[in-house]
Design a protein around this motif. Sequence first.
Motif, PDB file in Angstrom:
ATOM      1  N   LYS A 241     -32.486  56.157 -17.339  1.00 13.03           N
ATOM      2  CA  LYS A 241     -32.296  56.661 -16.187  1.00 13.03           C
ATOM      3  C   LYS A 241     -33.093  56.063 -15.103  1.00 13.03           C
ATOM      4  O   LYS A 241     -32.776  55.937 -13.746  1.00 13.03           O
ATOM      5  CB  LYS A 241     -33.001  58.192 -16.444  1.00 13.03           C
ATOM      6  CG  LYS A 241     -32.233  58.968 -17.177  1.00 13.03           C
ATOM      7  CD  LYS A 241     -33.103  60.489 -17.475  1.00 13.03           C
ATOM      8  CE  LYS A 241     -32.835  61.315 -16.380  1.00 13.03           C
ATOM      9  NZ  LYS A 241     -33.563  62.719 -16.799  1.00 13.03           N
ATOM     10  N   LYS A 242     -34.300  55.655 -15.381  1.00 10.49           N
ATOM     11  CA  LYS A 242     -35.234  54.571 -14.429  1.00 10.49           C
ATOM     12  C   LYS A 242     -34.255  53.427 -14.000  1.00 10.49           C
ATOM     13  O   LYS A 242     -34.154  52.936 -12.660  1.00 10.49           O
ATOM     14  CB  LYS A 242     -36.367  54.157 -15.045  1.00 10.49           C
ATOM     15  CG  LYS A 242     -37.468  55.368 -14.993  1.00 10.49           C
ATOM     16  CD  LYS A 242     -38.606  55.084 -15.580  1.00 10.49           C
ATOM     17  CE  LYS A 242     -39.634  56.207 -15.401  1.00 10.49           C
ATOM     18  NZ  LYS A 242     -40.930  56.003 -16.275  1.00 10.49           N
ATOM     19  N   VAL A 243     -33.543  52.547 -14.707  1.00 10.91           N
ATOM     20  CA  VAL A 243     -32.788  51.556 -14.363  1.00 10.91           C
ATOM     21  C   VAL A 243     -31.582  51.829 -13.469  1.00 10.91           C
ATOM     22  O   VAL A 243     -31.260  51.253 -12.610  1.00 10.91           O
ATOM     23  CB  VAL A 243     -32.255  50.841 -15.812  1.00 10.91           C
ATOM     24  CG1 VAL A 243     -31.304  49.844 -15.395  1.00 10.91           C
ATOM     25  CG2 VAL A 243     -33.391  50.250 -16.436  1.00 10.91           C
ATOM     26  N   ILE A 244     -31.062  53.085 -13.813  1.00  7.50           N
ATOM     27  CA  ILE A 244     -29.936  53.583 -13.238  1.00  7.50           C
ATOM     28  C   ILE A 244     -30.481  53.913 -11.628  1.00  7.50           C
ATOM     29  O   ILE A 244     -29.691  53.467 -10.653  1.00  7.50           O
ATOM     30  CB  ILE A 244     -29.099  54.817 -13.690  1.00  7.50           C
ATOM     31  CG1 ILE A 244     -28.622  54.409 -14.869  1.00  7.50           C
ATOM     32  CG2 ILE A 244     -28.407  55.415 -12.704  1.00  7.50           C
ATOM     33  CD1 ILE A 244     -27.890  55.343 -15.901  1.00  7.50           C
ATOM     34  N   THR A 245     -31.484  54.576 -11.709  1.00  7.14           N
ATOM     35  CA  THR A 245     -32.071  54.917 -10.125  1.00  7.14           C
ATOM     36  C   THR A 245     -32.256  53.820  -9.570  1.00  7.14           C
ATOM     37  O   THR A 245     -32.199  53.895  -8.420  1.00  7.14           O
ATOM     38  CB  THR A 245     -33.350  55.812 -10.592  1.00  7.14           C
ATOM     39  OG1 THR A 245     -33.133  56.875 -11.323  1.00  7.14           O
ATOM     40  CG2 THR A 245     -33.991  56.314  -9.231  1.00  7.14           C
ATOM     41  N   ALA A 246     -32.790  52.585 -10.234  1.00  6.23           N
ATOM     42  CA  ALA A 246     -33.110  51.379  -9.378  1.00  6.23           C
ATOM     43  C   ALA A 246     -31.733  50.740  -8.862  1.00  6.23           C
ATOM     44  O   ALA A 246     -31.928  49.579  -8.070  1.00  6.23           O
ATOM     45  CB  ALA A 246     -33.944  50.504 -10.455  1.00  6.23           C
ATOM     46  N   GLY A 247     -30.785  51.288  -9.456  1.00  2.00           N
ATOM     47  CA  GLY A 247     -29.574  50.685  -8.971  1.00  2.00           C
ATOM     48  C   GLY A 247     -28.695  49.609  -9.749  1.00  2.00           C
ATOM     49  O   GLY A 247     -27.802  49.007  -9.490  1.00  2.00           O
ATOM     50  N   TYR A 248     -29.139  49.710 -11.095  1.00  2.32           N
ATOM     51  CA  TYR A 248     -28.793  48.362 -12.001  1.00  2.32           C
ATOM     52  C   TYR A 248     -27.913  49.515 -13.207  1.00  2.32           C
ATOM     53  O   TYR A 248     -27.961  48.832 -14.409  1.00  2.32           O
ATOM     54  CB  TYR A 248     -29.610  47.995 -12.668  1.00  2.32           C
ATOM     55  CG  TYR A 248     -30.392  46.926 -11.453  1.00  2.32           C
ATOM     56  CD1 TYR A 248     -29.703  46.016 -10.824  1.00  2.32           C
ATOM     57  CD2 TYR A 248     -31.487  47.156 -10.925  1.00  2.32           C
ATOM     58  CE1 TYR A 248     -29.891  45.280  -9.839  1.00  2.32           C
ATOM     59  CE2 TYR A 248     -31.858  46.300  -9.696  1.00  2.32           C
ATOM     60  CZ  TYR A 248     -31.162  45.447  -9.288  1.00  2.32           C
ATOM     61  OH  TYR A 248     -31.676  44.551  -8.266  1.00  2.32           O
ATOM     62  N   GLY A 249     -27.616  50.498 -13.016  1.00  2.06           N
ATOM     63  CA  GLY A 249     -26.572  51.066 -14.249  1.00  2.06           C
ATOM     64  C   GLY A 249     -25.188  50.241 -14.518  1.00  2.06           C
ATOM     65  O   GLY A 249     -24.814  50.432 -15.620  1.00  2.06           O
ATOM     66  N   ASN A 250     -25.039  49.199 -13.748  1.00  2.00           N
ATOM     67  CA  ASN A 250     -23.802  48.425 -14.115  1.00  2.00           C
ATOM     68  C   ASN A 250     -24.500  47.008 -14.838  1.00  2.00           C
ATOM     69  O   ASN A 250     -23.677  46.116 -14.940  1.00  2.00           O
ATOM     70  CB  ASN A 250     -23.128  48.016 -12.692  1.00  2.00           C
ATOM     71  CG  ASN A 250     -24.283  47.223 -12.049  1.00  2.00           C
ATOM     72  OD1 ASN A 250     -25.359  47.066 -11.919  1.00  2.00           O
ATOM     73  ND2 ASN A 250     -23.758  46.387 -10.984  1.00  2.00           N
ATOM     74  N   ARG A 251     -25.695  47.363 -15.367  1.00  2.16           N
ATOM     75  CA  ARG A 251     -26.174  46.195 -16.140  1.00  2.16           C
ATOM     76  C   ARG A 251     -26.709  46.584 -17.456  1.00  2.16           C
ATOM     77  O   ARG A 251     -27.503  45.822 -18.040  1.00  2.16           O
ATOM     78  CB  ARG A 251     -27.273  45.577 -15.318  1.00  2.16           C
ATOM     79  CG  ARG A 251     -27.004  44.525 -14.427  1.00  2.16           C
ATOM     80  CD  ARG A 251     -26.189  43.213 -15.006  1.00  2.16           C
ATOM     81  NE  ARG A 251     -25.714  42.279 -14.139  1.00  2.16           N
ATOM     82  CZ  ARG A 251     -24.354  42.120 -13.718  1.00  2.16           C
ATOM     83  NH1 ARG A 251     -23.594  43.295 -14.084  1.00  2.16           N
ATOM     84  NH2 ARG A 251     -23.762  41.575 -12.848  1.00  2.16           N
ATOM     85  N   ILE A 252     -26.119  47.590 -17.979  1.00  6.76           N
ATOM     86  CA  ILE A 252     -26.632  48.227 -19.331  1.00  6.76           C
ATOM     87  C   ILE A 252     -25.509  48.110 -20.153  1.00  6.76           C
ATOM     88  O   ILE A 252     -24.358  48.707 -19.866  1.00  6.76           O
ATOM     89  CB  ILE A 252     -26.908  49.652 -19.199  1.00  6.76           C
ATOM     90  CG1 ILE A 252     -28.329  49.794 -18.091  1.00  6.76           C
ATOM     91  CG2 ILE A 252     -27.382  50.284 -20.546  1.00  6.76           C
ATOM     92  CD1 ILE A 252     -28.826  51.146 -17.987  1.00  6.76           C
ATOM     93  N   LEU A 253     -25.844  47.426 -21.430  1.00  2.00           N
ATOM     94  CA  LEU A 253     -24.817  47.734 -22.643  1.00  2.00           C
ATOM     95  C   LEU A 253     -25.611  48.626 -23.756  1.00  2.00           C
ATOM     96  O   LEU A 253     -26.665  48.350 -23.833  1.00  2.00           O
ATOM     97  CB  LEU A 253     -24.531  46.331 -23.091  1.00  2.00           C
ATOM     98  CG  LEU A 253     -24.002  45.099 -22.222  1.00  2.00           C
ATOM     99  CD1 LEU A 253     -23.883  43.759 -22.822  1.00  2.00           C
ATOM    100  CD2 LEU A 253     -22.245  45.659 -21.840  1.00  2.00           C
ATOM    101  N   ILE A 254     -24.641  49.298 -24.088  1.00  2.00           N
ATOM    102  CA  ILE A 254     -25.241  50.175 -25.555  1.00  2.00           C
ATOM    103  C   ILE A 254     -24.716  49.790 -26.641  1.00  2.00           C
ATOM    104  O   ILE A 254     -23.402  49.492 -26.973  1.00  2.00           O
ATOM    105  CB  ILE A 254     -24.789  51.707 -25.001  1.00  2.00           C
ATOM    106  CG1 ILE A 254     -25.978  52.412 -25.643  1.00  2.00           C
ATOM    107  CG2 ILE A 254     -23.433  52.163 -25.193  1.00  2.00           C
ATOM    108  CD1 ILE A 254     -27.285  52.836 -25.013  1.00  2.00           C
ATOM    109  N   GLY A 255     -25.664  49.818 -27.829  1.00  2.00           N
ATOM    110  CA  GLY A 255     -24.990  49.889 -29.152  1.00  2.00           C
ATOM    111  C   GLY A 255     -26.087  50.686 -29.984  1.00  2.00           C
ATOM    112  O   GLY A 255     -26.888  51.257 -29.729  1.00  2.00           O
ATOM    113  N   ASN A 256     -26.060  49.973 -31.315  1.00  2.00           N
ATOM    114  CA  ASN A 256     -26.896  50.769 -32.437  1.00  2.00           C
ATOM    115  C   ASN A 256     -27.664  49.768 -33.381  1.00  2.00           C
ATOM    116  O   ASN A 256     -28.616  49.925 -33.917  1.00  2.00           O
ATOM    117  CB  ASN A 256     -26.317  51.854 -33.071  1.00  2.00           C
ATOM    118  CG  ASN A 256     -27.099  53.132 -33.041  1.00  2.00           C
ATOM    119  OD1 ASN A 256     -26.474  54.101 -33.495  1.00  2.00           O
ATOM    120  ND2 ASN A 256     -28.223  53.141 -32.313  1.00  2.00           N
TER     121      ASN A 256
END
Length: 309
Positions: A241-256
């Motif tokens: 949420k903090k990374v998205i709020t900073a404007g970088y939601g387009n720089r997250i990859l998700i895995g497990n």
Amino acid sequence: MQKIQTVLGLIDGDEMGVTNYHEHLFVNLPPWAYLVPGWEDHRIDNVEKNIAELKLFENSGGNTIVDATAIDFGHEPYMLLKIAKAVPSVNIIATTGFNKSAYCDRFVYDWSVEKLVSVVCDHITKGINGTTVKAGVVKAGTMYMRMNRIDEKLLKIASEVHKRVGVPISTHTEGGSMCMEQVEFFEAEGIDLSKVAIGHSDRNPDPELHISMCKKGVYLGYDCPGKIKYGPDSWRIDLIKKVITAGYGNRILIGNDLGKVSYLKSYGGGPGLGYLLSRFIPTLRSQEVAEDDLRNILINNPRSFFAYL
């Protein structure tokens, strides 16, 4: 539109869909590695169980999964091909390169960078170990709180491979350490940082560090949901949420990154390959993470990162 290399061939970016950027669908470490206490837990070598595990991902809504098992971690192209054919509705991306120095056989220490680069490039352009399976990503990694000459060698190999064939680079960071140091290494090598994903970043859930990394242009690899020994999911949710709020939601990859028998339901463990999409993503949604941001994390970001052909 650029293409993505999968185990069964090239696909268009639009075919990628919901993507788990970091998993292990088959692991067979070198024999010496299983003499190390605890490493037997990495023996993910029952194909039928692995197929059943992949179906958990498929049934939870997954379309593409990246097998992040590099050379030193025991990648097996024949087995990946068998798994891919058994679950053809899920795209599988294979990995080459080297995970970290602790797993590497002696030849990685002894061979020149040029010789190792040649081998890895062949895995991407010709096929892994004489098979039709071509890798779609190159891996490199560093150990905990250090970057010795072997760590640098692994990063150098990945850098040279990227320069020659354009393949994206996905990294291992031990305990989330050396994240920015990896970014700075690749930057000094002149790498397109939009083709670098720093793995296990969420093991060091420092939003200021992560925002600084995003400003450099790299992707953040978040791959520990459901693995409580690396902290509760609430940490990861707050971080995202903090990374998205900073404007970088387009720089997250998700895995497990479920690279152990004890993590997989088909072997009697957990959380299993269904967890990410059936539990973690709904929790993000319940915490008011917007659908556009979830679409970026699950679809748009991995499509941008993995497409290079």
